[in-house]
Design an enzyme around this catalytic site. Sequence first.
Site, PDB file in Angstrom:
ATOM      1  N   TYR A   1       3.446 -29.140 -43.187  1.00  0.00           N
ATOM      2  CA  TYR A   1       4.824 -29.136 -42.681  1.00  0.00           C
ATOM      3  C   TYR A   1       5.799 -29.448 -43.806  1.00  0.00           C
ATOM      4  O   TYR A   1       6.875 -28.856 -43.906  1.00  0.00           O
ATOM      5  CB  TYR A   1       4.995 -30.144 -41.538  1.00  0.00           C
ATOM      6  CG  TYR A   1       6.372 -30.013 -40.897  1.00  0.00           C
ATOM      7  CD1 TYR A   1       6.567 -29.148 -39.822  1.00  0.00           C
ATOM      8  CD2 TYR A   1       7.475 -30.706 -41.402  1.00  0.00           C
ATOM      9  CE1 TYR A   1       7.822 -28.975 -39.265  1.00  0.00           C
ATOM     10  CE2 TYR A   1       8.738 -30.541 -40.849  1.00  0.00           C
ATOM     11  CZ  TYR A   1       8.903 -29.676 -39.782  1.00  0.00           C
ATOM     12  OH  TYR A   1      10.141 -29.499 -39.239  1.00  0.00           O
TER      13      TYR A   1
ATOM     14  N   PHE B   1      29.783  -6.815 -45.522  1.00  0.00           N
ATOM     15  CA  PHE B   1      28.477  -6.501 -44.970  1.00  0.00           C
ATOM     16  C   PHE B   1      28.427  -7.108 -43.580  1.00  0.00           C
ATOM     17  O   PHE B   1      28.987  -8.176 -43.334  1.00  0.00           O
ATOM     18  CB  PHE B   1      27.308  -6.998 -45.842  1.00  0.00           C
ATOM     19  CG  PHE B   1      26.008  -6.526 -45.246  1.00  0.00           C
ATOM     20  CD1 PHE B   1      25.672  -5.180 -45.272  1.00  0.00           C
ATOM     21  CD2 PHE B   1      25.172  -7.393 -44.558  1.00  0.00           C
ATOM     22  CE1 PHE B   1      24.527  -4.715 -44.649  1.00  0.00           C
ATOM     23  CE2 PHE B   1      24.028  -6.930 -43.928  1.00  0.00           C
ATOM     24  CZ  PHE B   1      23.702  -5.590 -43.978  1.00  0.00           C
ATOM     25  N   THR B   2      27.731  -6.423 -42.679  1.00  0.00           N
ATOM     26  CA  THR B   2      27.783  -6.772 -41.246  1.00  0.00           C
ATOM     27  C   THR B   2      27.467  -8.244 -40.967  1.00  0.00           C
ATOM     28  O   THR B   2      28.294  -8.961 -40.393  1.00  0.00           O
ATOM     29  CB  THR B   2      26.805  -5.868 -40.472  1.00  0.00           C
ATOM     30  OG1 THR B   2      25.527  -5.927 -41.112  1.00  0.00           O
ATOM     31  CG2 THR B   2      27.289  -4.426 -40.462  1.00  0.00           C
TER      32      THR B   2
ATOM     33  N   ASP C   1      25.955 -12.299 -53.383  1.00  0.00           N
ATOM     34  CA  ASP C   1      24.934 -11.821 -52.443  1.00  0.00           C
ATOM     35  C   ASP C   1      23.966 -11.049 -53.318  1.00  0.00           C
ATOM     36  O   ASP C   1      24.204  -9.898 -53.690  1.00  0.00           O
ATOM     37  CB  ASP C   1      25.536 -10.935 -51.343  1.00  0.00           C
ATOM     38  CG  ASP C   1      24.446 -10.450 -50.377  1.00  0.00           C
ATOM     39  OD1 ASP C   1      23.256 -10.462 -50.778  1.00  0.00           O
ATOM     40  OD2 ASP C   1      24.773 -10.055 -49.246  1.00  0.00           O
TER      41      ASP C   1
ATOM     42  N   LYS D   1      14.383  -7.481 -49.300  1.00  0.00           N
ATOM     43  CA  LYS D   1      14.712  -6.248 -50.036  1.00  0.00           C
ATOM     44  C   LYS D   1      14.065  -6.304 -51.423  1.00  0.00           C
ATOM     45  O   LYS D   1      12.853  -6.140 -51.537  1.00  0.00           O
ATOM     46  CB  LYS D   1      16.239  -6.088 -50.125  1.00  0.00           C
ATOM     47  CG  LYS D   1      16.891  -5.613 -48.822  1.00  0.00           C
ATOM     48  CD  LYS D   1      17.110  -6.682 -47.823  1.00  0.00           C
ATOM     49  CE  LYS D   1      18.038  -6.292 -46.714  1.00  0.00           C
ATOM     50  NZ  LYS D   1      18.122  -7.307 -45.659  1.00  0.00           N
TER      51      LYS D   1
ATOM     52  N   ARG E   1      25.962   3.976 -40.636  1.00  0.00           N
ATOM     53  CA  ARG E   1      26.766   3.012 -41.394  1.00  0.00           C
ATOM     54  C   ARG E   1      28.202   3.519 -41.377  1.00  0.00           C
ATOM     55  O   ARG E   1      28.719   4.038 -42.350  1.00  0.00           O
ATOM     56  CB  ARG E   1      26.269   2.882 -42.839  1.00  0.00           C
ATOM     57  CG  ARG E   1      24.870   2.366 -42.999  1.00  0.00           C
ATOM     58  CD  ARG E   1      24.691   0.846 -42.960  1.00  0.00           C
ATOM     59  NE  ARG E   1      24.835   0.187 -41.692  1.00  0.00           N
ATOM     60  CZ  ARG E   1      24.462  -1.071 -41.462  1.00  0.00           C
ATOM     61  NH1 ARG E   1      23.915  -1.794 -42.397  1.00  0.00           N
ATOM     62  NH2 ARG E   1      24.659  -1.622 -40.283  1.00  0.00           N
TER      63      ARG E   1
ATOM     64  N   PHE F   1      25.985  -2.541 -33.609  1.00  0.00           N
ATOM     65  CA  PHE F   1      25.166  -1.393 -34.018  1.00  0.00           C
ATOM     66  C   PHE F   1      23.686  -1.575 -33.699  1.00  0.00           C
ATOM     67  O   PHE F   1      22.958  -0.608 -33.515  1.00  0.00           O
ATOM     68  CB  PHE F   1      25.355  -1.111 -35.524  1.00  0.00           C
ATOM     69  CG  PHE F   1      24.955  -2.255 -36.414  1.00  0.00           C
ATOM     70  CD1 PHE F   1      25.851  -3.278 -36.688  1.00  0.00           C
ATOM     71  CD2 PHE F   1      23.695  -2.314 -36.973  1.00  0.00           C
ATOM     72  CE1 PHE F   1      25.481  -4.336 -37.504  1.00  0.00           C
ATOM     73  CE2 PHE F   1      23.316  -3.367 -37.792  1.00  0.00           C
ATOM     74  CZ  PHE F   1      24.218  -4.389 -38.047  1.00  0.00           C
TER      75      PHE F   1
HETATM   76  N1  PM9 Z   1      20.508  -5.804 -44.673  1.00  0.00           N
HETATM   77  C1  PM9 Z   1      19.870  -3.603 -44.121  1.00  0.00           C
HETATM   78  O1  PM9 Z   1      19.192  -2.829 -43.442  1.00  0.00           O
HETATM   79  C2  PM9 Z   1      19.117  -5.477 -42.612  1.00  0.00           C
HETATM   80  C3  PM9 Z   1      19.990  -5.898 -41.511  1.00  0.00           C
HETATM   81  S1  PM9 Z   1      21.421  -4.966 -41.180  1.00  0.00           S
HETATM   82  C4  PM9 Z   1      20.830  -3.522 -40.606  1.00  0.00           C
HETATM   83  O2  PM9 Z   1      20.569  -3.220 -45.073  1.00  0.00           O
HETATM   84  C5  PM9 Z   1      22.947  -7.747 -47.493  1.00  0.00           C
HETATM   85  C6  PM9 Z   1      23.609  -7.042 -48.614  1.00  0.00           C
HETATM   86  C7  PM9 Z   1      22.068  -7.080 -46.661  1.00  0.00           C
HETATM   87  C8  PM9 Z   1      21.449  -7.772 -45.586  1.00  0.00           C
HETATM   88  C9  PM9 Z   1      20.621  -7.116 -44.669  1.00  0.00           C
HETATM   89  C10 PM9 Z   1      21.753  -9.149 -45.418  1.00  0.00           C
HETATM   90  C11 PM9 Z   1      21.145  -9.939 -44.318  1.00  0.00           C
HETATM   91  C12 PM9 Z   1      22.633  -9.753 -46.278  1.00  0.00           C
HETATM   92  N2  PM9 Z   1      23.214  -9.051 -47.298  1.00  0.00           N
HETATM   93  O3  PM9 Z   1      18.593  -9.041 -42.744  1.00  0.00           O
HETATM   94  O4  PM9 Z   1      19.213 -11.395 -42.528  1.00  0.00           O
HETATM   95  O5  PM9 Z   1      21.824  -5.797 -46.889  1.00  0.00           O
HETATM   96  O6  PM9 Z   1      17.501 -10.747 -44.163  1.00  0.00           O
HETATM   97  O7  PM9 Z   1      19.806 -10.168 -44.579  1.00  0.00           O
HETATM   98  C13 PM9 Z   1      19.838  -5.012 -43.834  1.00  0.00           C
HETATM   99  P1  PM9 Z   1      18.731 -10.340 -43.442  1.00  0.00           P
END
Ligand code: PM9
Length: 492
Positions: free
Chosen positions: A84, A136-137, A227, A270, A394, A461
């Site tokens: 843990y 970004f979303t 980011d 990523k 997008r 979305f």
């Molecule tokens: N990006 C993408 O597919 C997955 C979720 S939105 C469809 O591009 C940036 C630049 C991203 C991102 C996620 C996140 C969030 C932050 N910044 O999905 O929570 O492209 O790991 O990261 C997606 P998490």
Amino acid sequence: MKNKEHEEGTALSDRSWAEPYKIKMVEHLRMTTPEQRERAIGEAGYNTFLLRSSDVYIDLLTDSGTSAMSDRQWAGMLLGDEAYAGSSNFYHLEETVREFYGYKHFIPTHQGRGAEHLLSRLCIRPGDSVPGNMYFTTTRHHQEAVGGVFVDVIIDEAHDPESEHPFKGNVDLGKMRSLIDRVGADRIPYLSLETNVNMAGGQPCSMENIRSVCALCHEHGIPVQLDATRAVENAYFIKLREPGFAGRSVASILREMCSHTDGCTISAKKDSLVNIGGFLAVNDDDLAERARNLVVVYEGLHTYGGLAGRDMEAMAIGIAESVQEDHIRARIGQVHYLGQKLMDAGVPVVRPLGGHGVFIDAARFLPHLPPEQFPAQSLTAALYVDSGVRSMERGVVSAGRDPKTCENLLPSLELIRLTIPRRVYTQAHMDVVAESVIELFKRPEHISGLRMVYEPEHLRFFQARFQPVVPASVVATGADAQSIGGRQEDEQ
Ligand code: PM9
């Protein structure tokens, strides 16, 4: 494969190159019939996020968490120390993050938005302006959820899909200066600086821009939070496109990019080649302490942040692999292989080609559809019906609504993203994708628009549902399979 941009500066300048790995294990793909796909997309409300992955042939929805891990990463999974507290994998990962990204403090989170949540809560006060190089979303959602107001300070070229600017992710220093003049530096908690800007088409920032925007912000006491989700890909573009960097390693460029900034949030799903994970890393001792206090409320203890020990081990190994020159060249090279095929056929794509996917300009692809019929969403559905290829909208659906007026935000870019997972597909898969897109491009008028019939409150979305708007002319002429859902509408 041969791609001009990726040949320069390498010993293989006039020779083909291939993926720097061989395949040890395979996962079978299932091909479906057009009828099965029409049914599946109808049941999914014409939203590719709501399809079952077993109904998808080639999955280009996202590069997030979809990478193939290496044999070394899988071996690392067996070294998971599932304590843990104080897992040895945490310390390995902390050391790795420090080595490759250089920040002083490291706080793991379950994925990128976990880190964005912490950073937004810790730094933003209601009414603060939070500048960023395009939204970004999830990032903007967390900023707005704590009362921040997102302000776009990206250069204008980023909003023009045809501009060939090599660094469309750059911040416009004039826009940043005028924001500081307008609201005052004390109402700007930080600049959120995204690398390889996702919504602009995976477009990088130059080192020169990172340096000068950080200098401007620091002059006014404003921290810069990177980011760094796709910072490795950004570093590779700096190496390819920015004078003076061709001889540098991607790893050293990455370190330099981070060194100008004050911290970062990362979705490790990523660049870092893992299926789950993220982190917040900062230099400021006080911010780090407050983040460690908060992470236990939302994610888990500060030495696991919602991750299993094995996940942290895979991430540490993935980070080291992510900066290997042959890996990154093949990764971006594959994206550009697909992009070039589409460009050669005249398909309108965002130029120059970016990092993690090929972005098709749906507004130009489907000029007969008005924005209120969601051209990009419609194109994702049509592509799926044609070939079982899953892509992502997008555009206006992703942009959501203005939190104050509740009106739809109308972004300048109405795109679909063919996002390439890392180390997953071959060149032959890219050929199949290109053929399907090109086939649709020959008969765009057969693609009908959509109307939204269910809109969720947050990040719409992901779960919105649609129905086809079938123009009378298409119904009257008995449209074929490309009139996504023409038949569906008739049945209702
Ligand atoms: N990006 C993408 O597919 C997955 C979720 S939105 C469809 O591009 C940036 C630049 C991203 C991102 C996620 C996140 C969030 C932050 N910044 O999905 O929570 O492209 O790991 O990261 C997606 P998490």
